[in-house]
Write an enzyme that holds these catalytic residues in place. Structure first.
Site, PDB file in Angstrom:
ATOM      1  CE1 TYR A  23      48.986  22.336  60.316  1.00 25.81           C
ATOM      2  CE2 TYR A  23      47.378  23.139  58.728  1.00 25.81           C
ATOM      3  CZ  TYR A  23      48.289  22.184  59.128  1.00 25.81           C
ATOM      4  OH  TYR A  23      48.497  21.079  58.346  1.00 25.81           O
ATOM      5  CG  ASN A  45      53.586  14.150  65.045  1.00 21.32           C
ATOM      6  OD1 ASN A  45      53.987  13.882  66.165  1.00 21.32           O
ATOM      7  ND2 ASN A  45      52.516  13.603  64.518  1.00 21.32           N
ATOM      8  CB  CYS A  69      49.743  15.310  62.666  1.00 19.33           C
ATOM      9  SG  CYS A  69      50.392  13.711  62.228  1.00 19.33           S
ATOM     10  CG  HIS A  70      45.035  12.063  60.633  1.00 19.21           C
ATOM     11  ND1 HIS A  70      45.725  11.462  61.663  1.00 19.21           N
ATOM     12  CD2 HIS A  70      43.737  11.726  60.810  1.00 19.21           C
ATOM     13  CE1 HIS A  70      44.867  10.782  62.409  1.00 19.21           C
ATOM     14  NE2 HIS A  70      43.661  10.933  61.923  1.00 19.21           N
ATOM     15  CD  GLU A  96      40.522   9.523  62.462  1.00 12.71           C
ATOM     16  OE1 GLU A  96      40.280  10.732  62.410  1.00 12.71           O
ATOM     17  OE2 GLU A  96      41.458   9.032  63.103  1.00 12.71           O
TER      18      GLU A  96
END
Length: 115
Positions: A23, A45, A69-70, A96
């Site tokens: 962030y 979001n 956003c993850h 991922e």
DNA sequence: CTAATGACATTTG
DNA sequence: ACAAATGCCATTA
């Protein structure tokens, strides 16, 4: 004119799969210190991954418009939060290729530097 | 306009 | 190392 939130999304879209950012880093990329507001932006979001919302496809958003956003975590390597459940966030990240040990991520390996 | 709210960060006990 | 307190900024009520 673009809102601060949209700027956050724009920057976040640069983060590739298999990497993460924080962030604080996003705020810094915007030449700002509003990392708190960045968190709020992620919470609201509107471009969240369908998988992250616990639903399969069906929306009309293009993948190029989606915001990962993850891939945003706390600056200390902890996961932070997630609107549709932290567990979902973990699942997406692991899928991922991001290793998560003890609810933490190794920033030395997976941190994507902006700017 | 003022007050309240967070998916945060840093300092302090 | 952990928990609480403080500071922070954009957005919203």
């Amino acid at each position: 004119m673009k809102s601060f939130y949209e700027k956050c999304y724009a920057v976040l879209r640069k983060v590739p799969k298999g990497k993460v950012t924080t962030y604080k880093e996003i705020a810094r990329a915007l030449n700002s210190k509003a990392y708190r507001a960045v968190g709020t932006a992620m919470n609201k979001n509107p471009y969240a991954f369908p998988a992250a919302r616990g639903r399969a496809g069906g929306d009309s958003l293009k993948s190029s418009d989606l915001v990962p956003c993850h891939r945003v975590i706390n600056s200390n390597g902890e996961l932070g939060g997630f609107a549709s459940g932290l567990k979902n966030k973990i699942k997406l990240l692991k899928s991922e290729g991001v290793e998560i040990s003890n609810n933490k991520i190794d920033l030395k390996k997976y941190f994507f530097r902006l700017r």
